[in-house]
Scaffold this active site. Structure first.
Site, short mmCIF file in Angstrom:
data_model
loop_
_atom_site.label_atom_id
_atom_site.label_comp_id
_atom_site.label_asym_id
_atom_site.label_seq_id
_atom_site.Cartn_x
_atom_site.Cartn_y
_atom_site.Cartn_z
N GLU A 1 0.85 -1.18 0.00
CA GLU A 1 0.00 0.00 0.00
C GLU A 1 0.89 1.23 0.00
OE1 GLU A 1 -3.29 2.38 2.76
OE2 GLU A 1 -2.42 0.49 3.47
N GLU B 1 14.95 -6.09 -1.03
CA GLU B 1 15.88 -7.21 -1.18
C GLU B 1 15.50 -8.02 -2.41
OE1 GLU B 1 17.95 -10.70 1.55
OE2 GLU B 1 15.96 -9.96 2.11
#
Length: 208
Positions: free
Chosen positions: A95, A178
């Site tokens: 979000e 990542e």
């Protein structure tokens, strides 16, 4: 360091049924605040391949929210009500929250939680609790070649640091993402920055 340091018996959390009443719970979202929603949507959609699946505008409270997920556009329903239901049942959304006016402020405005000085009174670094988002890709090295070509900022290329075969990139607000493999953690001789697999620095704790 003792032989047992860092060891926890977590086996009970892997076995058995989910607690009563939770079988339909969905890990639906992680929310991040962003300075400029257009730049953030360009990064997550054009670079990482997410799609905007639902958004809400709240001018009465001066903010908007944008929900993104790694889905095909053809699967996104056409109406707002269907998009809401689709989104609320979609695991792993991000979000993106935009507070009106933030795009006009100077410099970075949100603390990323990783040894960051943004928002501190004394200019000191915060050892925050938030670490990073993460995506997995078929080939970390090929993905990072693509990211580098797109001008993405890296914290760690695949061969840098002590942990080889994974990477960390930064989104427009400095949040870390990542990059992990969808399978075995392989290495290649040279990465997108020209770092050899036997080079790079040792492991670094990003929170410090």
């Amino acid at each position: 360091m003792s032989a047992n340091e860092g060891k926890l018996d977590v086996s009970r959390f892997m076995g058995g049924s989910r607690p009563e009443g939770t079988s339909d719970y969905v890990m639906q979202q992680t929310m991040i605040r962003v300075k400029d929603p257009t730049k953030s949507l360009e990064f997550y959609c054009d670079v990482l391949g997410f799609k905007l699946i639902m958004y809400k505008e709240f001018p009465q409270w001066s903010f908007n929210v944008y929900f993104i997920a790694p889905v095909d556009s053809a699967n996104i329903p056409p109406t707002a009500e269907e998009q809401w239901n689709y989104c609320m049942n979609m695991p792993g959304c991000i979000e993106i929250t935009w507070n009106y006016g933030s795009e006009s402020e100077e410099g970075r405005i949100y603390n990323t939680g990783n040894s960051d000085t943004v928002g501190t009174n004394d200019g000191g670094k915060i050892k925050g609790g938030f670490g990073h988002l993460g995506i997995s890709v078929p080939d970390v090295y090929e993905a990072c070649d693509r990211f580098k070509s797109a001008g993405v900022e890296f914290l760690k290329t695949p061969n840098a640091g002590g942990m080889k075969g994974l990477a960390f990139i930064k989104d427009p607000d400095g949040y870390l993402v990542e990059i992990l493999p969808q399978g075995v953690m392989i290495t290649k001789d040279v990465d997108c920055d020209g770092v050899r697999v036997d080079g790079g620095e040792e492991y670094k704790d990003n929170s410090k």
